[in-house]
Design a protein around this motif. Structure first.
Motif, PDB file in Angstrom:
ATOM      1  N   THR A   6      12.946  13.368  32.256  1.00  0.00           N
ATOM      2  CA  THR A   6      13.930  13.273  31.177  1.00  0.00           C
ATOM      3  C   THR A   6      13.255  13.238  29.813  1.00  0.00           C
ATOM      4  O   THR A   6      13.768  13.800  28.853  1.00  0.00           O
ATOM      5  CB  THR A   6      14.822  12.034  31.345  1.00  0.00           C
ATOM      6  N   GLU A   7      12.092  12.623  29.714  1.00  0.00           N
ATOM      7  CA  GLU A   7      11.359  12.591  28.444  1.00  0.00           C
ATOM      8  C   GLU A   7      10.884  13.990  28.071  1.00  0.00           C
ATOM      9  O   GLU A   7      10.923  14.375  26.905  1.00  0.00           O
ATOM     10  CB  GLU A   7      10.177  11.634  28.534  1.00  0.00           C
ATOM     11  N   GLU A   8      10.447  14.778  29.044  1.00  0.00           N
ATOM     12  CA  GLU A   8       9.982  16.134  28.776  1.00  0.00           C
ATOM     13  C   GLU A   8      11.143  17.005  28.305  1.00  0.00           C
ATOM     14  O   GLU A   8      10.974  17.841  27.421  1.00  0.00           O
ATOM     15  CB  GLU A   8       9.330  16.738  30.014  1.00  0.00           C
ATOM     16  N   ASN A   9      12.318  16.836  28.882  1.00  0.00           N
ATOM     17  CA  ASN A   9      13.472  17.621  28.464  1.00  0.00           C
ATOM     18  C   ASN A   9      13.882  17.292  27.031  1.00  0.00           C
ATOM     19  O   ASN A   9      14.293  18.166  26.280  1.00  0.00           O
ATOM     20  CB  ASN A   9      14.656  17.380  29.411  1.00  0.00           C
ATOM     21  N   LYS A  10      13.791  16.034  26.639  1.00  0.00           N
ATOM     22  CA  LYS A  10      14.119  15.636  25.276  1.00  0.00           C
ATOM     23  C   LYS A  10      13.095  16.163  24.284  1.00  0.00           C
ATOM     24  O   LYS A  10      13.433  16.502  23.158  1.00  0.00           O
ATOM     25  CB  LYS A  10      14.178  14.112  25.166  1.00  0.00           C
ATOM     26  N   MET A  11      11.848  16.242  24.682  1.00  0.00           N
ATOM     27  CA  MET A  11      10.765  16.615  23.785  1.00  0.00           C
ATOM     28  C   MET A  11      10.476  18.118  23.803  1.00  0.00           C
ATOM     29  O   MET A  11       9.611  18.580  23.091  1.00  0.00           O
ATOM     30  CB  MET A  11       9.489  15.854  24.159  1.00  0.00           C
ATOM     31  N   ALA A  12      11.184  18.884  24.617  1.00  0.00           N
ATOM     32  CA  ALA A  12      10.911  20.318  24.732  1.00  0.00           C
ATOM     33  C   ALA A  12      11.164  20.995  23.389  1.00  0.00           C
ATOM     34  O   ALA A  12      12.190  20.780  22.746  1.00  0.00           O
ATOM     35  CB  ALA A  12      11.772  20.939  25.807  1.00  0.00           C
ATOM     36  N   LYS A  13      10.220  21.820  22.972  1.00  0.00           N
ATOM     37  CA  LYS A  13      10.342  22.547  21.712  1.00  0.00           C
ATOM     38  C   LYS A  13      11.281  23.730  21.909  1.00  0.00           C
ATOM     39  O   LYS A  13      11.144  24.479  22.873  1.00  0.00           O
ATOM     40  CB  LYS A  13       8.960  23.035  21.266  1.00  0.00           C
ATOM     41  N   PRO A  14      12.248  23.914  21.017  1.00  0.00           N
ATOM     42  CA  PRO A  14      13.177  25.033  21.180  1.00  0.00           C
ATOM     43  C   PRO A  14      12.469  26.375  20.982  1.00  0.00           C
ATOM     44  O   PRO A  14      11.494  26.468  20.234  1.00  0.00           O
ATOM     45  CB  PRO A  14      14.217  24.800  20.087  1.00  0.00           C
ATOM     46  N   THR A  15      12.968  27.400  21.643  1.00  0.00           N
ATOM     47  CA  THR A  15      12.404  28.732  21.473  1.00  0.00           C
ATOM     48  C   THR A  15      12.878  29.293  20.137  1.00  0.00           C
ATOM     49  O   THR A  15      13.834  28.789  19.532  1.00  0.00           O
ATOM     50  CB  THR A  15      12.858  29.664  22.609  1.00  0.00           C
ATOM     51  N   TYR A  16      12.234  30.354  19.687  1.00  0.00           N
ATOM     52  CA  TYR A  16      12.615  30.963  18.412  1.00  0.00           C
ATOM     53  C   TYR A  16      14.067  31.424  18.438  1.00  0.00           C
ATOM     54  O   TYR A  16      14.765  31.359  17.427  1.00  0.00           O
ATOM     55  CB  TYR A  16      11.710  32.141  18.076  1.00  0.00           C
ATOM     56  N   ALA A  17      14.538  31.889  19.593  1.00  0.00           N
ATOM     57  CA  ALA A  17      15.917  32.377  19.707  1.00  0.00           C
ATOM     58  C   ALA A  17      16.932  31.252  19.540  1.00  0.00           C
ATOM     59  O   ALA A  17      18.095  31.513  19.246  1.00  0.00           O
ATOM     60  CB  ALA A  17      16.101  33.068  21.053  1.00  0.00           C
TER      61      ALA A  17
END
Length: 74
Positions: A6-17
C-alpha cells in the motif's frame, strides 16, 4: 496484502500521460521532440499550450496534443 504494497501504491510516480503539465524536458521525451525545439515552441505559444512558472516553462499536455493534431508541421 502487506503494508509495503500500500505504501508503494501511494508513492508511485505518475506517468507523463497522467500529468496535467510537463516540463520542457519531460514534454520533449514524451513527444519525441528535441529540448531546444520544445523550448522554442513553449516560448512562441505562451498562453496557448504553455505557461511560465517563475523562470520555467510548463507544457499543458492536453492542449499541446490538440496543437499537434491541428498543425501538420512544428
Amino acid at each position: 496484502m502487506s503494508n509495503t504494497d500500500t505504501e508503494e501504491n501511494k508513492m508511485a510516480k505518475p506517468t507523463y500521460a497522467e500529468l496535467y503539465t510537463l516540463t520542457v524536458k519531460e514534454a520533449g521525451l514524451y513527444f519525441n521532440i528535441g529540448i531546444k525545439k520544445m523550448r522554442k515552441l513553449a516560448e512562441d505559444n505562451l498562453g496557448i499550450f504553455s505557461v511560465l512558472s517563475g523562470n520555467r516553462y510548463l507544457i499543458i499536455r492536453t492542449k499541446f496534443e490538440e496543437y499537434l493534431c491541428n498543425n501538420s508541421t512544428i
